[in-house]
Enzyme design. Structure first.
Site, PDB file in Angstrom:
ATOM      1  N   LEU A 122       0.866  -1.172   0.000  1.00  0.00           N
ATOM      2  CA  LEU A 122       0.000   0.000   0.000  1.00  0.00           C
ATOM      3  C   LEU A 122       0.905   1.224   0.000  1.00  0.00           C
ATOM      4  O   LEU A 122       1.953   1.223   0.645  1.00  0.00           O
ATOM      5  CB  LEU A 122      -0.893   0.026   1.244  1.00  0.00           C
ATOM      6  CG  LEU A 122      -1.921  -1.106   1.403  1.00  0.00           C
ATOM      7  CD1 LEU A 122      -2.646  -0.971   2.740  1.00  0.00           C
ATOM      8  CD2 LEU A 122      -2.918  -1.107   0.260  1.00  0.00           C
ATOM      9  N   ASP A 123       0.493   2.265  -0.716  1.00  0.00           N
ATOM     10  CA  ASP A 123       1.269   3.502  -0.713  1.00  0.00           C
ATOM     11  C   ASP A 123       1.396   4.025   0.714  1.00  0.00           C
ATOM     12  O   ASP A 123       0.550   3.756   1.573  1.00  0.00           O
ATOM     13  CB  ASP A 123       0.589   4.567  -1.581  1.00  0.00           C
ATOM     14  CG  ASP A 123       0.519   4.155  -3.043  1.00  0.00           C
ATOM     15  OD1 ASP A 123       1.303   3.284  -3.462  1.00  0.00           O
ATOM     16  OD2 ASP A 123      -0.344   4.706  -3.762  1.00  0.00           O
ATOM     17  N   GLN A 124       2.432   4.805   0.964  1.00  0.00           N
ATOM     18  CA  GLN A 124       2.719   5.274   2.321  1.00  0.00           C
ATOM     19  C   GLN A 124       1.522   5.957   2.975  1.00  0.00           C
ATOM     20  O   GLN A 124       1.240   5.751   4.141  1.00  0.00           O
ATOM     21  CB  GLN A 124       3.918   6.231   2.310  1.00  0.00           C
ATOM     22  CG  GLN A 124       4.301   6.734   3.705  1.00  0.00           C
ATOM     23  CD  GLN A 124       5.525   7.628   3.701  1.00  0.00           C
ATOM     24  OE1 GLN A 124       6.148   7.823   2.669  1.00  0.00           O
ATOM     25  NE2 GLN A 124       5.864   8.173   4.840  1.00  0.00           N
TER      26      GLN A 124
END
Length: 280
Positions: free
Chosen positions: A131-133
């Site tokens: 998942l993106d940050q």
């Protein structure tokens, strides 16, 4: 030692058929397990790989060399959503990276996960997807190498359903639809992606959940998992995720942008159960 238990489901099952045919374990790891005689009965005695076993035979599959390099860190704040001997599902907070840029870095979700696994006597944890940050939500973690192999294949074959909720700028005209646009790297920005004819295939399904005065709340389902896929697709349509300045949002939202991985669903490759994991 990393291990899991399994009880044969029908008469005549063999370890060979389980690992090579039913579970389709990687050739390298299966060969290593055979050489190590790492499948035993409950008394710790190695079991012959081609021996037909009675229904209800209890087996222990061990991985003596399985060890992840993430540095264990305190896991008091880790939210475990679901767990068995094979898979761990956790909630990733927004603003936290899934893994360090360089092992054995610190301060990431995988460091906390490793702390959780280590406290239980385990030594292996590897994320199945990312998942993106600044995206919060459900993340799947493999607890042994065979699970990692199986779930990697399931992800590649679109057998893990992944759902997101996104709040988009403006009013999305269609109540539902599919965005089928390839995504590639942006030549002018190292971390940015864009819709590109020469990019990789990327497919996102969506439906409108709620229409607000200035925004639209949608549920998005990934058919592929390209970097920043949902953010890129909706930005290309003129409806960037609220607060996502990298992809053109003009809304100065407080905190992370409005994108959450809300649910994953899959048929468990070992137990054959339908597993649905959701987060708030």
């Amino acid at each position: 030692m990393t291990s899991f238990h399994y009880t044969t489901q029908q008469p005549g099952e063999t370890i060979e058929k389980l690992l090579r045919e039913k579970w389709q374990g990687g050739k390298k790891s299966v060969h290593q397990m055979r050489m190590d005689k790492s499948v035993t009965d409950t008394e710790g005695q190695p079991v012959e790989w081609k021996e037909p076993l009675p229904e209800g035979t209890e087996l222990i599959f061990g991985f003596s060399e399985a060890q992840s390099d993430y540095k264990p860190e305190p896991s008091d704040s880790l939210r475990v959503l679901w767990e068995d001997e094979h898979i761990l599902a956790v909630h990733k907070p927004a603003g936290v990276s899934v893994h360090p840029e360089h092992v054995p870095g610190t301060g990431t979700l995988m460091n906390e996960v490793m702390g959780y696994i280590d406290a239980k006597g385990g030594s292996y944890a590897e994320h199945i997807h990312r998942l993106d940050q600044h995206t919060a939500g459900v993340l799947l973690i493999a607890k042994h190498p065979l699970a990692k192999t199986m779930f990697d294949r399931m992800l590649e074959q679109n057998q893990i359903e992944r759902y997101y909720t996104a709040e988009l700028e403006g009013q999305l005209r269609k109540p539902r639809g599919t965005i089928n646009m390839p995504i590639g790297k942006d030549r002018y920005h190292a971390t940015k992606r864009r819709v590109s004819p020469s990019g990789q295939s990327a497919v996102t399904h969506f439906k409108v959940i709620e229409r607000k005065p200035d925004t639209t709340l949608v549920e998005a389902q990934l058919e592929t998992g390209r970097t920043h896929q949902i953010r890129v697709h909706f930005s290309h349509m003129g409806h960037p995720v609220v607060g996502d300045q990298l992809y053109g949002s003009e809304t100065m939202a407080r905190g992370p942008y409005k994108l959450v991985a809300t649910k994953v669903a899959f048929t468990h490759p070992i137990t054959s159960e339908l597993i649905v994991v959701e987060t708030e």
